[in-house]
Design a protein around this motif. Structure first.
Motif, PDB file in Angstrom:
ATOM      1  N   ARG A   1       0.827  -1.189   0.000  1.00  0.00           N
ATOM      2  CA  ARG A   1       0.000   0.000   0.000  1.00  0.00           C
ATOM      3  C   ARG A   1       0.864   1.243   0.000  1.00  0.00           C
ATOM      4  NH1 ARG A   1      -4.508   2.030   4.002  1.00  0.00           N
ATOM      5  NH2 ARG A   1      -5.581   3.312   2.497  1.00  0.00           N
TER       6      ARG A   1
ATOM      7  N   TYR B   1      -8.233   1.663   4.575  1.00  0.00           N
ATOM      8  CA  TYR B   1      -8.283   0.411   3.831  1.00  0.00           C
ATOM      9  C   TYR B   1      -9.574  -0.302   4.222  1.00  0.00           C
ATOM     10  CZ  TYR B   1      -6.816  -1.768   8.151  1.00  0.00           C
ATOM     11  OH  TYR B   1      -6.756  -2.185   9.438  1.00  0.00           O
TER      12      TYR B   1
ATOM     13  N   SER C   1      -7.843  -4.826  -0.879  1.00  0.00           N
ATOM     14  CA  SER C   1      -8.772  -4.158  -1.782  1.00  0.00           C
ATOM     15  C   SER C   1      -9.644  -5.216  -2.461  1.00  0.00           C
ATOM     16  CB  SER C   1      -8.005  -3.360  -2.833  1.00  0.00           C
ATOM     17  OG  SER C   1      -7.285  -4.244  -3.681  1.00  0.00           O
TER      18      SER C   1
END
Length: 147
Positions: free
Chosen positions: A75, A89, A96
């Motif tokens: 990330r 998140y 994701s």
């Protein structure tokens, strides 16, 4: 006098898996003889993620598991990802949505028995990921504690 409005029901179709189905699908936390997909979630600041993944593979191999696929989500590495670092998140799945689909596809192709996350998972995350991936999803710490 104030009267609260009734709560509106979410009209999206439910994807919830009955708890007994999740329990039936979930296997004990033993890794012996299992083909597993190892998933790591790391921030861009963590430079030694490859060493962490290699250490996790060695720990699982010592417990008799065979890591068939390794998937890493980092990330904040790209320009677009760095801009999104301030955004939360997915606390539901840790990954994701696209990465969850990638993990599910890798699991199906490799015919994996379980998915092991390097990061610790909450009970809610375990249930959600188990339902989405169609196989048990557990944290590495749970495997090491059970072993």
């Amino acid at each position: 006098m104030y009267q609260p409005q009734p709560r509106r029901r979410d009209r999206r179709p439910s994807r919830r898996v009955p708890p007994e189905a999740v329990r039936r699908r979930a296997s004990p936390l033993t890794a012996a003889g299992a083909d597993v997909v190892l998933v790591g979630y790391f921030s861009a600041k963590q430079k030694d993620f490859e060493a962490v993944m290699a250490s996790a593979v060695a720990e699982l191999a010592a417990r008799g598991a065979r890591v068939v696929v390794q998937i890493v989500q980092r990330r904040g590495v790209s320009d677009g990802g760095a801009r999104k670092m301030g955004l939360p998140y997915s606390s539901r799945t840790l990954l994701s949505h696209g990465k969850v689909r990638e993990v599910a596809l890798a699991c199906d192709r490799a015919e994996a028995d379980a998915v092991i996350f390097v990061a610790s998972l909450t009970g809610r995350q375990q249930r959600a990921l188990t339902a989405m991936l169609g196989r048990p999803a557990v944290g590495l710490a749970d495997i090491l504690a059970a072993g």
